[in-house]
Design a protein around this motif. Structure first.
Motif, short mmCIF file in Angstrom:
data_model
loop_
_atom_site.label_atom_id
_atom_site.label_comp_id
_atom_site.label_asym_id
_atom_site.label_seq_id
_atom_site.Cartn_x
_atom_site.Cartn_y
_atom_site.Cartn_z
N VAL A 83 20.16 16.71 20.35
CA VAL A 83 18.56 16.41 20.01
C VAL A 83 17.99 17.79 19.97
O VAL A 83 18.24 18.77 20.73
CB VAL A 83 17.75 15.66 20.88
N THR A 84 17.09 17.87 18.95
CA THR A 84 16.15 19.13 18.68
C THR A 84 14.66 18.83 18.74
O THR A 84 14.50 17.57 18.41
CB THR A 84 16.65 19.88 17.54
N PRO A 85 13.87 19.72 19.33
CA PRO A 85 12.37 19.23 19.06
C PRO A 85 11.88 19.12 17.62
O PRO A 85 11.20 17.93 17.26
CB PRO A 85 11.68 20.70 19.55
N VAL A 86 12.36 19.61 16.51
CA VAL A 86 12.21 19.25 15.19
C VAL A 86 12.62 17.68 14.92
O VAL A 86 11.90 17.01 14.41
CB VAL A 86 12.66 20.23 14.21
N LEU A 116 15.22 8.17 26.29
CA LEU A 116 15.19 8.81 24.74
C LEU A 116 14.65 7.48 24.01
O LEU A 116 13.62 7.67 23.18
CB LEU A 116 16.43 9.29 24.05
N ALA A 117 15.27 6.25 24.07
CA ALA A 117 14.73 5.17 23.35
C ALA A 117 13.35 4.46 23.73
O ALA A 117 12.58 4.43 22.89
CB ALA A 117 15.68 4.03 23.78
N CYS A 118 12.84 4.93 25.09
CA CYS A 118 11.61 4.58 25.43
C CYS A 118 10.57 5.64 24.73
O CYS A 118 9.48 4.96 24.57
CB CYS A 118 11.68 4.63 27.04
N ALA A 119 11.03 6.97 24.86
CA ALA A 119 9.96 7.97 24.44
C ALA A 119 9.79 7.58 22.98
O ALA A 119 8.65 7.79 22.33
CB ALA A 119 10.69 9.23 24.76
N LEU A 232 22.01 9.43 16.77
CA LEU A 232 21.80 10.65 17.78
C LEU A 232 22.87 10.22 18.64
O LEU A 232 23.00 9.27 19.53
CB LEU A 232 20.48 10.36 18.32
N ASN A 233 23.96 11.32 18.75
CA ASN A 233 25.13 11.26 19.61
C ASN A 233 24.64 12.42 20.65
O ASN A 233 24.57 13.61 20.30
CB ASN A 233 26.20 11.84 18.98
#
Length: 255
Positions: A83-86, A116-119, A232-233
């Motif tokens: 994962v990346t900020p962009v 991540l799913a919640c965010a 997203l892996n």
């Protein structure tokens, strides 16, 4: 200033927040240099912001996230997580109700997929989308119980079919009843080409086909989920262990 009768009128018109904020502003000496129009429009903006905040809070409560404080801003972007900020900014600003592309989050246990799913779901709520979060085993149980009430069962299927973003966590971590699998097929068929589903799982589509009880239904379910999806892996980093190690390193930690 406004009387109790005035406030009753405001409540009847559903502008009580606007009237209260307007009264606060006109009694504040700091606003003496503003025109009445400027004060009124400031009160309107403040009332709209408050109304939006209440709606977002309501959407987040209705979604039933297990981590209601999850935030895209707090995601750990350690190298190797995928994962990346962009990329996450894109998900945070995404218009889910306008794009039926699914999202698959895959990682071993402890990889942080639930956070991540919640965010992502909370960001969707903040953008005004309706969201429903469910762990797969809980969802299967709810579907089976609901079958005893035909009206309630159809209502649940409709809710799952029509929510802007449906999040199913721990997908097929445990087995699923054939009747629940049939309901899942109905929900995904109803959502196809209309609304997206977010799947968080320890396994991938190849395993899902084998784990579902009916091969024909399995092919259809997995096809609908996987063939129109972003992925997203999250790699092999165990975020639970990482957080535990960081906590142990704190000066105040004791065991």
């Amino acid at each position: 200033m406004f009387t109790s009768i005035d406030h009753e009128k405001f409540r009847a018109l559903r502008i009580a927040h606007l009237a209260t904020r307007f009264e606060e502003l006109i009694t504040d000496e700091a606003n003496d240099e503003l025109t009445p129009e400027q004060v009124f429009l400031t009160a309107v903006d403040d009332a709209l912001d408050q109304r939006r905040a209440h709606r977002v809070e309501k959407l987040i409560r209705a979604a039933k996230f297990p981590i209601p404080q999850a935030s895209v801003a707090e995601i750990n972007y350690q190298e190797g997580r995928g994962v990346t900020p962009v990329r996450m900014k894109r998900y945070a600003a995404h218009q889910w109700s306008q794009d039926p592309t699914n999202l698959l989050i895959i990682s071993p246990t402890g990889g942080g997929k639930t956070y991540l799913a919640c965010a992502i779901g909370i960001a969707a709520c903040q953008n005004g989308h309706t969201v429903a979060y469910a762990r797969m085993d809980d969802l299967a149980r709810r579907l089976i119980i609901a079958r005893s009430d035909g009206i309630g069962h159809q209502k649940l299927l409709n809710e799952l079919s029509d929510v802007d973003l449906l999040i199913i966590d721990d997908f097929l971590t445990v087995g699923i009843d054939p009747e629940a699998a049939n309901d899942l097929f109905a929900v995904l068929a109803n959502r196809e080409h209309r609304l997206p589903t977010l799947i968080a799982s320890q396994s991938g589509p190849a395993y899902w086909v084998e784990a579902l009880p009916d091969r024909v239904a399995a092919d259809s379910i997995v096809n609908r989920l996987a063939n129109n999806a972003r992925r997203l892996n999250l790699g092999e980093i165990d975020m639970r262990r990482l957080r535990a190690d960081q906590a142990r390193a704190e000066p105040a930690h004791w065991e």
